[in-house]
Design a protein around this motif. Structure first.
Motif, mmCIF file in Angstrom:
data_model
loop_
_atom_site.group_PDB
_atom_site.id
_atom_site.type_symbol
_atom_site.label_atom_id
_atom_site.label_comp_id
_atom_site.label_asym_id
_atom_site.label_seq_id
_atom_site.Cartn_x
_atom_site.Cartn_y
_atom_site.Cartn_z
ATOM 1 N N TYR A 1 0.824 -1.214 0.000
ATOM 2 C CA TYR A 1 0.000 0.000 0.000
ATOM 3 C C TYR A 1 0.859 1.264 0.000
ATOM 4 C CZ TYR A 1 -4.251 -2.690 0.369
ATOM 5 O OH TYR A 1 -5.292 -3.554 0.093
ATOM 6 N N LYS A 2 2.058 1.177 0.566
ATOM 7 C CA LYS A 2 2.979 2.310 0.481
ATOM 8 C C LYS A 2 3.421 2.505 -0.964
ATOM 9 C CE LYS A 2 5.812 5.540 1.991
ATOM 10 N NZ LYS A 2 6.412 5.974 0.715
ATOM 11 N N LEU A 3 3.746 1.413 -1.659
ATOM 12 C CA LEU A 3 4.122 1.509 -3.070
ATOM 13 C C LEU A 3 2.953 2.016 -3.904
ATOM 14 C CD1 LEU A 3 6.110 -1.846 -3.457
ATOM 15 C CD2 LEU A 3 7.070 0.468 -3.538
ATOM 16 N N ASN A 4 1.764 1.552 -3.590
ATOM 17 C CA ASN A 4 0.571 2.000 -4.304
ATOM 18 C C ASN A 4 0.348 3.491 -4.107
ATOM 19 O OD1 ASN A 4 -1.740 1.086 -5.911
ATOM 20 N ND2 ASN A 4 -2.967 1.727 -4.152
ATOM 21 N N ASP A 5 0.584 3.962 -2.885
ATOM 22 C CA ASP A 5 0.448 5.387 -2.578
ATOM 23 C C ASP A 5 1.462 6.210 -3.363
ATOM 24 O OD1 ASP A 5 -0.824 7.484 -1.019
ATOM 25 O OD2 ASP A 5 1.030 7.615 0.123
ATOM 26 N N ASP A 6 2.686 5.687 -3.478
ATOM 27 C CA ASP A 6 3.726 6.385 -4.250
ATOM 28 C C ASP A 6 3.340 6.502 -5.718
ATOM 29 O OD1 ASP A 6 5.246 6.618 -1.963
ATOM 30 O OD2 ASP A 6 6.558 4.922 -2.421
ATOM 31 N N VAL A 7 2.761 5.435 -6.265
ATOM 32 C CA VAL A 7 2.333 5.459 -7.668
ATOM 33 C C VAL A 7 1.243 6.512 -7.860
ATOM 34 C CG1 VAL A 7 1.164 4.151 -9.488
ATOM 35 C CG2 VAL A 7 2.970 3.064 -8.129
ATOM 36 N N MET A 8 0.307 6.576 -6.933
ATOM 37 C CA MET A 8 -0.786 7.552 -7.023
ATOM 38 C C MET A 8 -0.271 8.987 -6.873
ATOM 39 S SD MET A 8 -3.759 5.634 -4.823
ATOM 40 C CE MET A 8 -4.886 7.018 -5.000
ATOM 41 N N ASP A 9 0.764 9.174 -6.032
ATOM 42 C CA ASP A 9 1.280 10.518 -5.779
ATOM 43 C C ASP A 9 2.074 11.076 -6.952
ATOM 44 O OD1 ASP A 9 0.158 10.807 -3.304
ATOM 45 O OD2 ASP A 9 1.954 10.277 -2.180
ATOM 46 N N VAL A 10 3.025 10.286 -7.446
ATOM 47 C CA VAL A 10 3.955 10.809 -8.457
ATOM 48 C C VAL A 10 3.950 10.025 -9.760
ATOM 49 C CG1 VAL A 10 5.503 11.857 -6.767
ATOM 50 C CG2 VAL A 10 5.878 9.486 -7.435
ATOM 51 N N GLY A 11 3.125 8.987 -9.842
ATOM 52 C CA GLY A 11 3.048 8.221 -11.080
ATOM 53 C C GLY A 11 4.264 7.372 -11.363
ATOM 54 N N LYS A 12 5.087 7.140 -10.346
ATOM 55 C CA LYS A 12 6.284 6.316 -10.513
ATOM 56 C C LYS A 12 6.225 5.127 -9.566
ATOM 57 C CE LYS A 12 9.247 10.237 -11.766
ATOM 58 N NZ LYS A 12 10.451 11.027 -11.396
ATOM 59 N N GLY A 13 6.933 4.059 -9.946
ATOM 60 C CA GLY A 13 7.010 2.897 -9.073
ATOM 61 C C GLY A 13 6.119 1.744 -9.485
ATOM 62 N N TYR B 1 2.308 -9.774 -2.399
ATOM 63 C CA TYR B 1 1.184 -9.107 -1.736
ATOM 64 C C TYR B 1 -0.077 -9.963 -1.803
ATOM 65 C CZ TYR B 1 -3.088 -6.443 -1.468
ATOM 66 O OH TYR B 1 -4.363 -6.065 -1.168
ATOM 67 N N LYS B 2 -0.348 -10.550 -2.960
ATOM 68 C CA LYS B 2 -1.554 -11.368 -3.102
ATOM 69 C C LYS B 2 -1.534 -12.566 -2.150
ATOM 70 C CE LYS B 2 -2.405 -10.028 -7.898
ATOM 71 N NZ LYS B 2 -2.351 -10.452 -9.325
ATOM 72 N N LYS B 3 -0.360 -13.151 -1.976
ATOM 73 C CA LYS B 3 -0.226 -14.256 -1.028
ATOM 74 C C LYS B 3 -0.529 -13.791 0.390
ATOM 75 C CE LYS B 3 3.236 -17.280 -3.225
ATOM 76 N NZ LYS B 3 4.602 -17.840 -3.068
ATOM 77 N N ALA B 4 0.044 -12.650 0.758
ATOM 78 C CA ALA B 4 -0.143 -12.123 2.108
ATOM 79 C C ALA B 4 -1.595 -11.750 2.358
ATOM 80 C CB ALA B 4 0.763 -10.909 2.319
ATOM 81 N N ILE C 1 -5.936 8.891 2.042
ATOM 82 C CA ILE C 1 -5.972 9.449 0.687
ATOM 83 C C ILE C 1 -7.071 10.500 0.552
ATOM 84 C CG2 ILE C 1 -6.491 8.885 -1.721
ATOM 85 C CD1 ILE C 1 -5.002 6.183 -1.193
ATOM 86 N N GLU C 2 -8.206 10.286 1.209
ATOM 87 C CA GLU C 2 -9.290 11.268 1.170
ATOM 88 C C GLU C 2 -8.857 12.582 1.815
ATOM 89 O OE1 GLU C 2 -12.434 11.400 -0.232
ATOM 90 O OE2 GLU C 2 -11.512 9.736 -1.327
ATOM 91 N N TYR C 3 -8.162 12.497 2.935
ATOM 92 C CA TYR C 3 -7.650 13.709 3.575
ATOM 93 C C TYR C 3 -6.680 14.435 2.636
ATOM 94 C CZ TYR C 3 -9.494 12.608 8.250
ATOM 95 O OH TYR C 3 -10.324 12.386 9.320
ATOM 96 N N GLU C 4 -5.833 13.669 1.963
ATOM 97 C CA GLU C 4 -4.856 14.262 1.062
ATOM 98 C C GLU C 4 -5.542 14.903 -0.141
ATOM 99 O OE1 GLU C 4 -2.104 11.141 0.144
ATOM 100 O OE2 GLU C 4 -1.137 11.196 2.122
ATOM 101 N N LYS C 5 -6.563 14.248 -0.688
ATOM 102 C CA LYS C 5 -7.285 14.793 -1.839
ATOM 103 C C LYS C 5 -7.918 16.145 -1.522
ATOM 104 C CE LYS C 5 -8.622 10.602 -4.375
ATOM 105 N NZ LYS C 5 -9.780 9.735 -4.732
ATOM 106 N N LEU D 1 -6.029 -8.281 8.170
ATOM 107 C CA LEU D 1 -4.955 -7.279 8.200
ATOM 108 C C LEU D 1 -4.982 -6.440 6.926
ATOM 109 C CD1 LEU D 1 -1.949 -9.313 9.680
ATOM 110 C CD2 LEU D 1 -3.376 -7.635 10.854
ATOM 111 N N ASP D 2 -5.205 -7.098 5.788
ATOM 112 C CA ASP D 2 -5.256 -6.369 4.516
ATOM 113 C C ASP D 2 -6.397 -5.359 4.521
ATOM 114 O OD1 ASP D 2 -4.458 -6.030 1.660
ATOM 115 O OD2 ASP D 2 -6.500 -6.763 1.328
ATOM 116 N N LYS D 3 -7.538 -5.737 5.060
ATOM 117 C CA LYS D 3 -8.703 -4.849 5.108
ATOM 118 C C LYS D 3 -8.419 -3.610 5.956
ATOM 119 C CE LYS D 3 -13.693 -4.951 6.185
ATOM 120 N NZ LYS D 3 -13.769 -3.963 7.287
ATOM 121 N N ILE D 4 -7.774 -3.808 7.101
ATOM 122 C CA ILE D 4 -7.439 -2.675 7.974
ATOM 123 C C ILE D 4 -6.534 -1.687 7.242
ATOM 124 C CG2 ILE D 4 -6.144 -1.970 10.021
ATOM 125 C CD1 ILE D 4 -7.082 -4.624 11.327
ATOM 126 N N VAL D 5 -5.473 -2.197 6.640
ATOM 127 C CA VAL D 5 -4.509 -1.322 5.967
ATOM 128 C C VAL D 5 -5.153 -0.631 4.772
ATOM 129 C CG1 VAL D 5 -2.278 -1.207 4.793
ATOM 130 C CG2 VAL D 5 -2.572 -2.739 6.756
#
Length: 287
Positions: free
Chosen positions: A99-111, A122-125, A144-148, A132-136
């Protein structure tokens, strides 16, 4: 998580240095076993601390053996045996990294390539630990809503990350006490805010959301920010760290907690000072 939760090495006992290395290596091997060998590259200090912390809180003794690994294939190193709690923390490590990598992609379009590289892990986890996945996922969505909406409340923006860590701790150790949950919440807020301070210059340049940049738009650099707003920063981080230390004293630990004290009462302070002095925390050496 971001790798800021570290020990204050000069003030560690030898026994705690051995334990920390063993927990670090044990978590690394657990990630490999549960999520695939590539995922071991995602290991960070924050989850190593969480493993140390929660094994103590949950009264789960740690057995240490000397083993080889891919990196240390000549001389055996102390490695904590894998157990169910370690495996769940290993999966949490991978989920948080995704989710950190996903956030980076959304922020700057890289990664995107990096995110795709670890997608199978990630899919295995997520499949093995959907709670745990649902919480994160939900807490990142809130963030992301706060940031938007360009939220300019430091407390509100850091709140989802605090809740994320507290809620995952509650799932991993259902019997966790209120001081442990509150401590975890404070730790999550500290991680989010210290990362924002560390990335002030980069986010200012890239035009990506950073709560400190948003609150103080006229300040051009982290150095200027620390110089002009030192009292505000000291009050913000000092308040979190003092409360964290107090909650650490109230938490019930099952074993010796010198290592936990070193990280929470010395390591976080040392890392905060390092970032405020404009040094890059991530460039410090590993064990």
């Amino acid at each position: 998580m971001f790798g800021y939760v570290k020990t204050d090495l000069p003030y560690m006992y030898v026994k705690d240095t051995v334990l920390y290395k063993a927990m670090y290596c044990g978590l690394c091997k657990a990630i490999g076993k549960t999520c695939g060998q590539k995922a071991r590259l995602l290991l960070n200090y924050d989850l190593t601390f969480l493993s140390v912390f929660l094994h103590n809180v949950a009264d789960k003794d740690v057995k240490i053996n000397k083993e080889h690994c891919v990196i240390h294939h000549i001389i055996k190193r102390p490695v904590a045996e894998r157990d169910e709690l370690t495996e769940r923390i290993a999966r949490l490590n991978v989920i948080l990294a995704h989710y950190k990598l996903n956030d980076d992609v959304m922020d700057v379009g890289k990664g995107r390539i990096k995110r795709a590289f670890f997608s199978k892990a990630y899919k295995k986890a997520a499949k093995a630990d959907p709670v745990l996945d649902k919480i994160v996922r939900e807490r990142y969505a809130e963030l992301i809503e706060y940031e938007k909406h360009g939220c300019d409340s430091i407390d509100m923006v850091s709140d989802p990350f605090g809740k994320m860590i507290s809620e995952t701790v509650s799932v991993l150790v259902p019997e966790a006490s209120e001081p442990v949950k509150k401590l975890s919440y404070n730790l999550g807020k500290w991680i989010y805010l210290i990362d924002a301070l560390d990335d002030f210059d980069k986010d200012k340049k890239d035009g990506t959301f950073n709560v400190f940049v948003n609150v103080y738009p006229d300040i051009e650099s982290k150095a200027e920010f620390v110089e002009k707003k030192s009292s505000e920063l000291s009050a913000l981080f000092g308040g979190i760290l003092v409360e964290t230390g107090g909650l650490c004293d109230k938490a019930e630990f099952r074993f010796n907690h010198d290592l936990i004290d070193n990280i929470l009462k010395r390591g976080l302070i040392a890392q905060t000072k390092m970032i405020m002095e404009n040094k890059k925390c991530r460039n410090t050496s590993k064990f």
